[in-house]
Design an enzyme around this catalytic site. Structure first.
Site, short mmCIF file in Angstrom:
data_model
loop_
_atom_site.label_atom_id
_atom_site.label_comp_id
_atom_site.label_asym_id
_atom_site.label_seq_id
_atom_site.Cartn_x
_atom_site.Cartn_y
_atom_site.Cartn_z
N LYS A 13 0.85 -1.19 0.00
CA LYS A 13 0.00 0.00 0.00
C LYS A 13 0.89 1.23 0.00
O LYS A 13 1.85 1.31 0.76
CB LYS A 13 -0.87 -0.02 1.27
CG LYS A 13 -2.11 0.84 1.20
CD LYS A 13 -3.08 0.38 0.13
CE LYS A 13 -4.44 0.03 0.68
NZ LYS A 13 -5.26 -0.63 -0.35
N THR A 58 -3.33 -5.63 0.49
CA THR A 58 -2.76 -4.30 0.73
C THR A 58 -3.63 -3.55 1.75
O THR A 58 -3.13 -2.73 2.51
CB THR A 58 -2.61 -3.49 -0.57
OG1 THR A 58 -3.89 -3.18 -1.08
CG2 THR A 58 -1.79 -4.24 -1.60
N ASP A 59 -4.91 -3.88 1.78
CA ASP A 59 -5.78 -3.26 2.78
C ASP A 59 -5.37 -3.69 4.19
O ASP A 59 -5.39 -2.90 5.12
CB ASP A 59 -7.24 -3.64 2.49
CG ASP A 59 -8.20 -2.82 3.34
OD1 ASP A 59 -8.22 -1.58 3.15
OD2 ASP A 59 -8.88 -3.40 4.21
N PHE A 160 32.08 29.97 -11.25
CA PHE A 160 32.25 28.81 -12.13
C PHE A 160 33.11 29.26 -13.30
O PHE A 160 32.64 29.98 -14.18
CB PHE A 160 30.88 28.29 -12.60
CG PHE A 160 30.98 27.03 -13.41
CD1 PHE A 160 31.54 25.88 -12.87
CD2 PHE A 160 30.51 26.97 -14.72
CE1 PHE A 160 31.66 24.71 -13.61
CE2 PHE A 160 30.61 25.81 -15.47
CZ PHE A 160 31.19 24.67 -14.90
N ARG A 177 28.56 34.66 -8.83
CA ARG A 177 27.23 34.35 -9.36
C ARG A 177 26.31 33.94 -8.23
O ARG A 177 26.76 33.69 -7.10
CB ARG A 177 27.32 33.23 -10.40
CG ARG A 177 27.78 31.91 -9.79
CD ARG A 177 27.72 30.74 -10.75
NE ARG A 177 28.10 29.50 -10.07
CZ ARG A 177 28.02 28.29 -10.60
NH1 ARG A 177 27.58 28.13 -11.83
NH2 ARG A 177 28.36 27.23 -9.90
N VAL A 224 29.26 23.59 -8.11
CA VAL A 224 28.27 22.78 -7.39
C VAL A 224 28.92 21.44 -7.02
O VAL A 224 28.75 20.93 -5.91
CB VAL A 224 27.02 22.55 -8.28
CG1 VAL A 224 26.04 21.62 -7.59
CG2 VAL A 224 26.36 23.87 -8.63
N GLN A 225 29.71 20.90 -7.95
CA GLN A 225 30.35 19.60 -7.72
C GLN A 225 31.18 19.63 -6.44
O GLN A 225 31.13 18.70 -5.62
CB GLN A 225 31.26 19.24 -8.91
CG GLN A 225 30.54 18.72 -10.14
CD GLN A 225 30.08 19.80 -11.11
OE1 GLN A 225 29.89 20.96 -10.73
NE2 GLN A 225 29.88 19.43 -12.35
N ASN A 251 21.21 22.58 -10.42
CA ASN A 251 21.73 23.95 -10.39
C ASN A 251 20.64 24.86 -10.93
O ASN A 251 20.40 24.93 -12.13
CB ASN A 251 23.00 24.01 -11.28
CG ASN A 251 23.76 25.32 -11.12
OD1 ASN A 251 23.38 26.16 -10.31
ND2 ASN A 251 24.82 25.48 -11.89
N HIS A 253 19.34 27.96 -12.18
CA HIS A 253 20.03 29.14 -12.71
C HIS A 253 19.23 30.42 -12.51
O HIS A 253 18.01 30.45 -12.68
CB HIS A 253 20.30 28.95 -14.20
CG HIS A 253 21.06 27.71 -14.52
ND1 HIS A 253 22.32 27.47 -14.03
CD2 HIS A 253 20.73 26.61 -15.26
CE1 HIS A 253 22.75 26.29 -14.47
NE2 HIS A 253 21.79 25.74 -15.21
O1 LIG Z 1 28.84 24.53 -10.71
C1 LIG Z 1 28.59 24.27 -11.90
N1 LIG Z 1 28.88 23.05 -12.41
C2 LIG Z 1 28.65 22.72 -13.71
O2 LIG Z 1 28.96 21.58 -14.14
C3 LIG Z 1 28.08 23.70 -14.52
N2 LIG Z 1 27.72 23.73 -15.85
C4 LIG Z 1 27.20 24.95 -16.08
O3 LIG Z 1 26.77 25.34 -17.23
N3 LIG Z 1 27.23 25.72 -14.97
C5 LIG Z 1 27.78 24.97 -13.98
N4 LIG Z 1 28.03 25.23 -12.68
#
Ligand SMILES: O=c1[nH]c(=O)c2[nH]c(=O)[nH]c2[nH]1
Length: 296
Positions: A13, A58-59, A160, A177, A224-225, A251, A253
């Protein structure tokens, strides 16, 4: 004649909604949950021949959620999911595997004039807490916890630059940014001897502190990575009971609106009016686990 084999099956459920109220005199505590149960049976005759005699309806699984909440209360979602998993395996010999997934609604105790309220709560969706417990007959519960919908944004200390420059690149280097994302994460414990609520809060606080940095100066993010990786590292450093963590960071934007055509009114430079882009977004994902100790 061709022969076939069922290679994966489960039934149960989903969306079993439940509010549990713990009443300690005038002080009440609540847990609102959405529970999803899934059982895998030893025989497949329900699928192959239409014989329902092994099916725990499931009930009935839904009723079990309510009855065990009444009997044991709901402490952490993880503990409740373990109780449910053990119950299905102990009660029905022909249940091979159980998976219980729970989402916890983000209620927080109200504060009035700086005092915690006895029985009033505010829906505070900073993040949604989730967990999944998987258990097989003769096995131990494998507990995965997680969070989703943790939306954050910072207005500086993100860049970046220096990414692949070729015929396909149009994005300029950005030394300053906006960084915004909606975080999903899940992590797996190596033991069930865990204070799950404390661990969940530590992970959430780790995510926020690596993203934000100190209140006055913040913390620089080159991508971000890198922020994702540093967060996962801090979680594994802080909580020895966790041996695997995955994070997914879209990400989101935000682009400066191009006001260069409006030079005559003095808007040539613009870093205060931005356009949030709904789609597309980047999508960055990685999982970190502890390396096995060297055999040397
Ligand atoms: O931090 C980022 N990683 C990316 O891989 C990426 N690619 C992108 O266009 N902007 C960003 N920013």
């Amino acid at each position: 004649m061709s022969t076939y084999k069922i290679v994966d099956d489960a039934y149960g459920k989903s969306g079993v909604k439940l509010l549990h109220i713990k009443r300690d005199g005038p002080v009440h505590s609540i847990r609102e949950l959405e529970v999803n149960t899934q059982l895998t049976l030893s025989s497949k005759k329900d699928y192959t021949t239409g014989d329902n005699s092994d099916i725990v309806a499931t009930d009935s699984q839904k009723n079990t959620v309510y009855l065990l909440a009444k009997k044991y209360g709901v402490n952490s979602p993880e503990e409740f999911a373990i109780i449910l998993s053990r119950h299905f395996l102990n009660t029905y010999n022909h249940v091979l595997k159980v998976q219980v997934h729970i989402e916890l609604y983000p209620w927080q105790r109200a504060e009035i004039d700086g005092k915690k309220h006895n029985h009033a709560f505010v829906f505070t969706p900073v993040a949604v807490r989730v967990c999944t417990v998987r258990m097989e007959r003769n096995g131990v519960p494998v507990v995965e916890s997680g969070l989703k919908d943790l939306r954050v944004l910072k207005t500086t200390q993100s860049a970046f630059v220096n990414f692949v420059a070729d015929d396909y690149r149009s994005l300029p280097d950005a030394s300053d940014r906006v960084f915004s994302t909606v975080i999903t994460s899940r992590w797996v414990y190596s033991t069930t001897n865990v204070d799950y609520c404390r661990a969940w809060n530590t992970v959430k606080d780790s995510i926020l502190s690596v993203f934000s940095g100190p209140a006055d100066k913040g913390i620089f993010s080159p991508s971000v990575q890198n922020t994702l990786h540093l967060t996962e590292k801090l979680v594994l450093d802080s909580i020895p009971e966790i041996n695997y963590i995955e994070m997914i960071l879209p990400n989101k934007h935000y682009v400066n609106v191009d006001l260069s055509k409006f030079k005559n009114v003095g808007f040539a430079h613009n870093d205060t009016v931005l356009q949030p882009l709904d789609k597309p977004s980047g999508n960055i994902r990685a999982a970190l686990t502890r390396s096995l100790p060297s055999k040397l």
